[in-house]
Motif scaffolding. Sequence first.
Motif, PDB file in Angstrom:
ATOM      1  N   ALA A  14       0.834  -1.205   0.000  1.00  0.00           N
ATOM      2  CA  ALA A  14       0.000   0.000   0.000  1.00  0.00           C
ATOM      3  C   ALA A  14       0.868   1.255   0.000  1.00  0.00           C
ATOM      4  O   ALA A  14       0.558   2.236  -0.694  1.00  0.00           O
ATOM      5  CB  ALA A  14      -0.922  -0.007   1.215  1.00  0.00           C
ATOM      6  N   ALA A  15       1.965   1.239   0.773  1.00  0.00           N
ATOM      7  CA  ALA A  15       2.879   2.385   0.783  1.00  0.00           C
ATOM      8  C   ALA A  15       3.554   2.557  -0.575  1.00  0.00           C
ATOM      9  O   ALA A  15       3.777   3.690  -1.039  1.00  0.00           O
ATOM     10  CB  ALA A  15       3.929   2.205   1.880  1.00  0.00           C
ATOM     11  N   LEU A  16       3.876   1.424  -1.230  1.00  0.00           N
ATOM     12  CA  LEU A  16       4.455   1.492  -2.573  1.00  0.00           C
ATOM     13  C   LEU A  16       3.460   2.095  -3.563  1.00  0.00           C
ATOM     14  O   LEU A  16       3.839   2.877  -4.442  1.00  0.00           O
ATOM     15  CB  LEU A  16       4.865   0.093  -3.019  1.00  0.00           C
ATOM     16  N   SER A  17       2.192   1.763  -3.408  1.00  0.00           N
ATOM     17  CA  SER A  17       1.165   2.341  -4.288  1.00  0.00           C
ATOM     18  C   SER A  17       1.064   3.846  -4.107  1.00  0.00           C
ATOM     19  O   SER A  17       0.853   4.584  -5.074  1.00  0.00           O
ATOM     20  CB  SER A  17      -0.193   1.688  -4.001  1.00  0.00           C
ATOM     21  N   VAL A  18       1.234   4.311  -2.876  1.00  0.00           N
ATOM     22  CA  VAL A  18       1.221   5.757  -2.618  1.00  0.00           C
ATOM     23  C   VAL A  18       2.367   6.437  -3.355  1.00  0.00           C
ATOM     24  O   VAL A  18       2.183   7.473  -4.018  1.00  0.00           O
ATOM     25  CB  VAL A  18       1.307   6.038  -1.105  1.00  0.00           C
ATOM     26  N   LEU A  19       3.566   5.855  -3.282  1.00  0.00           N
ATOM     27  CA  LEU A  19       4.715   6.420  -3.995  1.00  0.00           C
ATOM     28  C   LEU A  19       4.476   6.430  -5.501  1.00  0.00           C
ATOM     29  O   LEU A  19       4.820   7.400  -6.186  1.00  0.00           O
ATOM     30  CB  LEU A  19       5.978   5.620  -3.679  1.00  0.00           C
ATOM     31  N   SER A  20       3.901   5.353  -6.013  1.00  0.00           N
ATOM     32  CA  SER A  20       3.671   5.251  -7.454  1.00  0.00           C
ATOM     33  C   SER A  20       2.683   6.305  -7.948  1.00  0.00           C
ATOM     34  O   SER A  20       2.912   6.946  -8.976  1.00  0.00           O
ATOM     35  CB  SER A  20       3.165   3.846  -7.804  1.00  0.00           C
ATOM     36  N   VAL A  21       1.602   6.495  -7.235  1.00  0.00           N
ATOM     37  CA  VAL A  21       0.601   7.459  -7.684  1.00  0.00           C
ATOM     38  C   VAL A  21       1.115   8.885  -7.505  1.00  0.00           C
ATOM     39  O   VAL A  21       0.780   9.781  -8.291  1.00  0.00           O
ATOM     40  CB  VAL A  21      -0.735   7.243  -6.937  1.00  0.00           C
ATOM     41  N   GLU A  22       1.957   9.118  -6.501  1.00  0.00           N
ATOM     42  CA  GLU A  22       2.567  10.444  -6.358  1.00  0.00           C
ATOM     43  C   GLU A  22       3.477  10.743  -7.542  1.00  0.00           C
ATOM     44  O   GLU A  22       3.522  11.880  -8.026  1.00  0.00           O
ATOM     45  CB  GLU A  22       3.358  10.509  -5.051  1.00  0.00           C
ATOM     46  N   ARG A  23       4.180   9.730  -8.019  1.00  0.00           N
ATOM     47  CA  ARG A  23       5.040   9.934  -9.187  1.00  0.00           C
ATOM     48  C   ARG A  23       4.197  10.208 -10.427  1.00  0.00           C
ATOM     49  O   ARG A  23       4.603  10.966 -11.310  1.00  0.00           O
ATOM     50  CB  ARG A  23       5.931   8.706  -9.393  1.00  0.00           C
ATOM     51  N   GLU A  24       3.030   9.610 -10.511  1.00  0.00           N
ATOM     52  CA  GLU A  24       2.126   9.897 -11.630  1.00  0.00           C
ATOM     53  C   GLU A  24       1.715  11.370 -11.624  1.00  0.00           C
ATOM     54  O   GLU A  24       1.630  12.005 -12.682  1.00  0.00           O
ATOM     55  CB  GLU A  24       0.897   9.009 -11.549  1.00  0.00           C
ATOM     56  N   VAL A  25       1.458  11.898 -10.438  1.00  0.00           N
ATOM     57  CA  VAL A  25       1.115  13.320 -10.333  1.00  0.00           C
ATOM     58  C   VAL A  25       2.296  14.174 -10.777  1.00  0.00           C
ATOM     59  O   VAL A  25       2.133  15.168 -11.497  1.00  0.00           O
ATOM     60  CB  VAL A  25       0.702  13.670  -8.887  1.00  0.00           C
ATOM     61  N   GLU A  26       3.496  13.795 -10.354  1.00  0.00           N
ATOM     62  CA  GLU A  26       4.688  14.560 -10.738  1.00  0.00           C
ATOM     63  C   GLU A  26       4.891  14.544 -12.240  1.00  0.00           C
ATOM     64  O   GLU A  26       5.253  15.568 -12.842  1.00  0.00           O
ATOM     65  CB  GLU A  26       5.917  13.991 -10.027  1.00  0.00           C
ATOM     66  N   LYS A  27       4.661  13.411 -12.870  1.00  0.00           N
ATOM     67  CA  LYS A  27       4.801  13.334 -14.332  1.00  0.00           C
ATOM     68  C   LYS A  27       3.752  14.204 -15.017  1.00  0.00           C
ATOM     69  O   LYS A  27       4.040  14.846 -16.033  1.00  0.00           O
ATOM     70  CB  LYS A  27       4.671  11.885 -14.794  1.00  0.00           C
ATOM     71  N   LEU A  28       2.544  14.210 -14.477  1.00  0.00           N
ATOM     72  CA  LEU A  28       1.488  15.035 -15.053  1.00  0.00           C
ATOM     73  C   LEU A  28       1.849  16.513 -14.981  1.00  0.00           C
ATOM     74  O   LEU A  28       1.560  17.279 -15.901  1.00  0.00           O
ATOM     75  CB  LEU A  28       0.166  14.780 -14.327  1.00  0.00           C
ATOM     76  N   MET A  29       2.518  16.907 -13.896  1.00  0.00           N
ATOM     77  CA  MET A  29       2.909  18.299 -13.695  1.00  0.00           C
ATOM     78  C   MET A  29       4.300  18.593 -14.246  1.00  0.00           C
ATOM     79  O   MET A  29       4.778  19.720 -14.149  1.00  0.00           O
ATOM     80  CB  MET A  29       2.876  18.621 -12.192  1.00  0.00           C
ATOM     81  N   ASP A  30       4.964  17.556 -14.817  1.00  0.00           N
ATOM     82  CA  ASP A  30       6.319  17.680 -15.340  1.00  0.00           C
ATOM     83  C   ASP A  30       7.297  18.105 -14.244  1.00  0.00           C
ATOM     84  O   ASP A  30       8.086  19.044 -14.405  1.00  0.00           O
ATOM     85  CB  ASP A  30       6.373  18.675 -16.505  1.00  0.00           C
ATOM     86  N   LEU A  31       7.266  17.375 -13.121  1.00  0.00           N
ATOM     87  CA  LEU A  31       8.159  17.635 -11.997  1.00  0.00           C
ATOM     88  C   LEU A  31       9.182  16.520 -11.877  1.00  0.00           C
ATOM     89  O   LEU A  31       8.955  15.396 -12.326  1.00  0.00           O
ATOM     90  CB  LEU A  31       7.361  17.726 -10.683  1.00  0.00           C
ATOM     91  N   GLN A  32      10.298  16.850 -11.256  1.00  0.00           N
ATOM     92  CA  GLN A  32      11.313  15.851 -10.967  1.00  0.00           C
ATOM     93  C   GLN A  32      10.872  15.010  -9.774  1.00  0.00           C
ATOM     94  O   GLN A  32      10.045  15.449  -8.964  1.00  0.00           O
ATOM     95  CB  GLN A  32      12.655  16.530 -10.658  1.00  0.00           C
ATOM     96  N   PRO A  33      11.420  13.798  -9.633  1.00  0.00           N
ATOM     97  CA  PRO A  33      11.045  12.964  -8.483  1.00  0.00           C
ATOM     98  C   PRO A  33      11.315  13.662  -7.160  1.00  0.00           C
ATOM     99  O   PRO A  33      12.400  14.196  -6.934  1.00  0.00           O
ATOM    100  CB  PRO A  33      11.952  11.729  -8.645  1.00  0.00           C
ATOM    101  N   GLY A  34      10.309  13.686  -6.307  1.00  0.00           N
ATOM    102  CA  GLY A  34      10.451  14.296  -4.997  1.00  0.00           C
ATOM    103  C   GLY A  34      10.036  15.748  -4.920  1.00  0.00           C
ATOM    104  O   GLY A  34       9.993  16.327  -3.829  1.00  0.00           O
ATOM    105  N   GLU A  35       9.715  16.387  -6.060  1.00  0.00           N
ATOM    106  CA  GLU A  35       9.354  17.802  -6.046  1.00  0.00           C
ATOM    107  C   GLU A  35       7.892  18.046  -5.696  1.00  0.00           C
ATOM    108  O   GLU A  35       7.499  19.191  -5.467  1.00  0.00           O
ATOM    109  CB  GLU A  35       9.661  18.435  -7.406  1.00  0.00           C
ATOM    110  N   LEU A  36       7.102  17.000  -5.645  1.00  0.00           N
ATOM    111  CA  LEU A  36       5.679  17.177  -5.355  1.00  0.00           C
ATOM    112  C   LEU A  36       5.458  17.735  -3.961  1.00  0.00           C
ATOM    113  O   LEU A  36       4.480  18.446  -3.718  1.00  0.00           O
ATOM    114  CB  LEU A  36       4.948  15.841  -5.507  1.00  0.00           C
ATOM    115  N   LYS A  37       6.369  17.447  -3.049  1.00  0.00           N
ATOM    116  CA  LYS A  37       6.204  17.920  -1.673  1.00  0.00           C
ATOM    117  C   LYS A  37       6.218  19.448  -1.596  1.00  0.00           C
ATOM    118  O   LYS A  37       5.714  20.030  -0.631  1.00  0.00           O
ATOM    119  CB  LYS A  37       7.310  17.362  -0.784  1.00  0.00           C
ATOM    120  N   ASP A  38       6.798  20.111  -2.594  1.00  0.00           N
ATOM    121  CA  ASP A  38       6.832  21.578  -2.599  1.00  0.00           C
ATOM    122  C   ASP A  38       5.476  22.181  -2.969  1.00  0.00           C
ATOM    123  O   ASP A  38       5.301  23.393  -2.870  1.00  0.00           O
ATOM    124  CB  ASP A  38       7.884  22.076  -3.594  1.00  0.00           C
ATOM    125  N   TYR A  39       4.537  21.333  -3.401  1.00  0.00           N
ATOM    126  CA  TYR A  39       3.233  21.817  -3.830  1.00  0.00           C
ATOM    127  C   TYR A  39       2.109  21.290  -2.946  1.00  0.00           C
ATOM    128  O   TYR A  39       0.960  21.242  -3.347  1.00  0.00           O
ATOM    129  CB  TYR A  39       2.980  21.415  -5.286  1.00  0.00           C
TER     130      TYR A  39
END
Length: 485
Positions: free
Chosen positions: A437-462
């Motif tokens: 379940a924690a891995l799924s959270v990481l995966s979907v967060e990366r999907e959001v980052e790709k949608l926003m064209d962000l580097q890995p780990g940059e989603l936390k700034d938003y």
Amino acid sequence: MKNNFLRAMPLLLFLMIIFSAIHANAQSYKQTPVILTFKDAGEAAIAASKELQSEYASHSLKESAWVLGRRSYFPKMSLSAYEDERLSKISTDTFMKNYSLGLEQVIFDGGRLHTSRKIEKAKLALEYNNLKRSSSEISESAISMYRQILASRLQLEIMENGFKSLEEQRRILKSEVDLGMALDRDLSAADISLKESTIEILTAKIDLEEIEKQFTESLGLDRMPLLCESIDINRNGIIPELSTVRAMALINNPDLVTAQLSIKEKQEEAKYAFLSWIPTLSATGQVTIKGTSYPLTHYSWSVGLAIQFSSPYLSGKSGFSTGFEDHVSQNMNVQGSVEPLPDIASGVKYSHAKIALNLEKDKYNISFERLGRTAETIIEKCKFAEQKRKLAVDSQNLALEKLELTKLKHKLGLLTGIDLIDAQVQYTQKELEVVQAALSVLSVEREVEKLMDLQPGELKDYAASEYSADSSDKKEKLQEELYEN
């Protein structure tokens, strides 16, 4: 001579010690493993792709060629030389030598040259964007393997700890069977559980070794790097605001950028098809020197204008030139030719270009609207993944309470060892589900980052929530520990 050798011995020993120390330090430095974050892994995978680097190099050459193409704006120069010899029985022989320099400069072409260069530039921009998307795919593949390795390692550790508990509980159950407090079939069931657990652990190890090997090869490394990221099952998932995701996606999303570049290319192509009917006006000039022997004493020069037009229904060219020869004679030349109905079928080029442009605009509008819906869907996926993680953690806590209660009842003699083994197996399974379940959270967060064209780990700034530990700090700390050791 023996005395000289004995005197040199201390120096030789000193040099050998120094050489050994240098060699040992070099080997130690060579064997220092690479430390990677998610972002580092993606960049390393891109750098290791020989095919992708070759495509980037080819694209760079095309851009250089486009820059050199500015030469088309300047005059075209032509040089020619020939010698004409004639031997005659009834007249004078001639030996004519002729050298000429010609220049041609386009004065007006309706903007076709400029438009054609803009088409080339648009194609280069589209190609570069496609290269970036290919790079992103390679990077995402490496990041996905990185996450899977973290999850597999954590799950393997959980299974091994669970196996140790099962072994201890099986030992207790064996004592109970010997004392007549449990049945032999319970011991057989426990052995089956141990064998199943052993098979699962061996399978997990094989799968982990395989994905680690693929990960190492994809990064172009000789050995498995150290991974400073981790999976925190207690970290809350990052759920950014929908308005933020939608706004950044509509600006930066790679698919939408590709659609925009395609529209720009089709616009220039439609413009070029429209301008192709406009006549081209050029200025010409020529200087010639000639004679029968060196040095050549005769010369002539001429200048002129030429107009050329081409359309599906009428094409041709005309022009005139004037000049002097040896300041003795002046000449003037006028010529023209027309070809009716040269290529009627090409009359649909502009209409075809307009249709292609409208199609790209429609695709863009569809992608624009779809992107907004995708943003809503992916935010819902973030919320669902986080809810699933929390439920998995709650389920794990309940399984732990059940295990502790089973242990207590077992001590009181209310339950046998087989009940304890069943509770342990259930708890281990819940632990594995939490990791997934924690891995799924990481995966979907990366999907959001790709949608926003962000580097890995940059989603936390938003988003308001942040990671429990900063990866860069962990990387520097791990690096310091390695070099200290």
